[in-house]
Enzyme design. Structure first.
Site, mmCIF file in Angstrom:
data_model
loop_
_atom_site.group_PDB
_atom_site.id
_atom_site.type_symbol
_atom_site.label_atom_id
_atom_site.label_comp_id
_atom_site.label_asym_id
_atom_site.label_seq_id
_atom_site.Cartn_x
_atom_site.Cartn_y
_atom_site.Cartn_z
ATOM 1 N N SER A 117 -8.789 -2.676 6.384
ATOM 2 C CA SER A 117 -7.884 -2.021 5.444
ATOM 3 C C SER A 117 -6.510 -1.874 6.076
ATOM 4 O O SER A 117 -6.313 -2.194 7.255
ATOM 5 C CB SER A 117 -8.444 -0.655 5.049
ATOM 6 O OG SER A 117 -8.394 0.196 6.172
ATOM 7 N N LYS A 118 -5.599 -1.355 5.269
ATOM 8 C CA LYS A 118 -4.199 -1.194 5.663
ATOM 9 C C LYS A 118 -4.030 -0.589 7.053
ATOM 10 O O LYS A 118 -3.129 -0.939 7.798
ATOM 11 C CB LYS A 118 -3.489 -0.273 4.658
ATOM 12 C CG LYS A 118 -3.087 -0.975 3.398
ATOM 13 C CD LYS A 118 -1.699 -1.601 3.546
ATOM 14 C CE LYS A 118 -1.494 -2.688 2.525
ATOM 15 N NZ LYS A 118 -1.371 -4.017 3.089
#
Ligand code: GLU
Length: 506
Positions: free
Chosen positions: A268-269
């Site tokens: 994820s980010k």
């Protein structure tokens, strides 16, 4: 219509030579995530390696979050990776439309068929009513599943609700059975259907639920293999029940492991870039990214690590996919990128760099004649891990004659006898306007020899040469400077610098 389709698919079952049909079915609710790109890649490699068909289908039933912009990003990113499709929303095909939002009548038809056969029922419970009953069940320490309140509705109640125009959803009546999902990577997974809710197949606004849409699409698009992330394994249980209800044989399932960040949680980010387009912007080569994504869960069974897309198509086998965790390793990707940069010809590398040069304001370099650009690019090739790494070193070719960095000017002034060294360089360079690699190497060699004759260290001549020509203290191998500017221009640049030295002395 549904029974007609069933006959068709039976015909196909008898035809042993049915070609694989796979689909990549992203929801256009964000840029193409690396994890989804990996799913696309496995589907594509399998299709291309088995003379199969690759279908692109947008699962855009979430109208709020889906957008054309994300559809475009997904298609552009796939194309950038070198992945294409034979049927899809942009090119059509025999089984379209290829956007779920355009297929609602079909889902309704299938849902109504289930309703007619008593395999689905109308549920008038409002979200609020369900919420209350759910909270109450949980308060009593029990786990919640839809309590089938509406399965037992009498005809008069149904009529009353209909009269009131009370909104309803259609729920699938989960049959009592042990559901068996056969997965190529994971073997058979068995689940008792009593663990599963009567899930919604049509929403109250008339749109289809996720599971119904996926299954109806896979049936009507004649998908033979469903290759997707293992986050869909639990969905597959519902899908198998729906295939059964429609008397269809489920496709071959392949649920590959999800892409995890270095800390073991879903990529994820917070791990850094996650969208393919971000990796593109950061200067990764598509062939390196594809190579890396393939290697994350697949190996050719030997030590080789560098693969082109064509080699992957030749060697990739679905059965060789590993079901174990795929942990993203940025260092490994960087290393692979460096390897793929090395494999590019100067011309290919230059082409790959042009967009980065333009976006960094270096149009001047981007628009150089090809042979000059290739020399410049070759001169910084060894500095490149990501394409963006080339930008700063290439700035040296925008330095104007006599445009000395403060550091270079200081160094020049500090170097005793610099005038004699530079005048020697001018003499050796001569007046030829061009030099090929061999000539450029000979010129550098002569500088070394003359230095030796004069009893100097080579550095005493080569160092001021670099400073005077480029105005900088570090930079590419000297032969590239001579090839790029040509001997005469190098000499002219040195004269400019000599002028500067005089000015600063007087
Ligand atoms: N639309 C789903 C997703 O983006 C894929 C569903 C499927 O492959 O069956 O995760």
């Amino acid at each position: 219509m549904i029974s007609e389709r069933k006959v068709n698919s039976l015909d196909e079952e008898n035809n042993a030579a049915v070609k694989p049909r796979v689909r990549f079915a992203p929801s256009p609710t964000g840029r193409l995530h690396l994890g989804s790109a990996r799913t696309a890649l496995f589907n594509w490699l399998f299709a291309r390696g088995s003379a199969g068909t690759m279908v692109l289908r947008f699962e855009d039933t979430d109208r709020e979050r889906s957008s054309e912009e994300f559809e475009k990003d997904i298609m552009d990113s796939l194309k950038w990776m070198g992945l294409d499709w034979d049927e899809g929303p942009d090119i059509g095909g025999d089984f379209g439309p290829y956007r779920q939002s355009e297929r609602m009548p079909l889902y309704r038809e299938y849902a109504e068929w289930l309703l007619e056969k008593g395999m689905a029922y109308r549920c008038f419970c409002s979200p609020d009513e369900i919420k209350k009953r759910k909270e109450e069940t949980i308060r009593r320490g029990m786990s919640w599943r839809y309590d089938r309140k509406c399965l037992g509705l009498g005809e008069s109640e149904v009529m009353k609700f209909e009269k009131e125009k009370k909104p309803f959803v259609l729920r699938f009546k989960v049959p009592e059975m042990v559901v068996r999902v056969e997965d190529l990577l994971r073997g058979a997974v068995e689940v008792d259907s009593s663990e599963i809710d009567d899930f919604v197949i049509m929403r109250s606004d008339g749109s289809a639920g996720f599971h119904l849409a996926v299954v109806v699409d896979d049936i009507t698009m004649k998908i033979t293999h469903v290759i997707r992330g293992d986050d869909h394994l639990t969905n597959a249980v519902r899908h198998v029940m729906l295939f059964d209800a429609f008397c269809e044989k489920p496709p071959v399932f392949v649920h590959h492991s999800l892409l995890m960040g270095p800390d073991g949680s879903k990529l994820s980010k917070r791990h850094g870039a996650t969208a393919v387009s971000e990796f593109r912007e950061q200067g990764y080569l598509p062939q390196a990214l594809v190579n890396y994504l393939a290697l994350l869960s697949w190996s050719p069974g030997d030590e080789r690590e560098i693969f082109s897309l064509e080699e992957l198509v030749r060697e990739f086998r679905l059965d060789d996919l590993s079901a174990s965790k795929a942990i993203f390793d940025f260092d490994k990707l960087n290393w692979l990128n460096r390897q793929h940069v090395k494999l590019l010809s100067g011309k290919e590398l230059a082409e790959a760099l042009v967009p980065f040069l333009i976006s960094s304001g270096l149009e001047e370099i981007a628009r150089l004649p090809e042979e000059k650009l290739v020399i410049a690019v070759e001169s910084v090739r060894n500095n490149i891990e990501k394409l963006t790494d080339a930008i700063e070193p290439l700035r040296i070719y925008t330095v104007k004659p006599g445009d000395l960095s403060d550091k270079a000017a200081e160094e020049l002034k500090k170097t005793g006898d610099v005038r004699e060294a530079l005048e020697t360089c001018i003499e050796i360079l001569g007046s030829a306007s061009d030099a090929d690699e061999k000539t450029a190497c000979e010129i550098v060699e002569r500088m070394r020899n003359v230095a030796a004759q004069k009893g100097w260290k080579a550095k005493k001549i080569l160092w001021p040469f670099r400073l005077a020509v480029t105005g900088r203290t570090v930079g590419p191998d000297l032969k590239f400077l001579i090839m790029f500017w040509g001997p005469a221009t190098c000499a002219a640049r040195i004269k400019e610098t000599l002028g500067f030295l005089e000015d600063s002395v007087s």
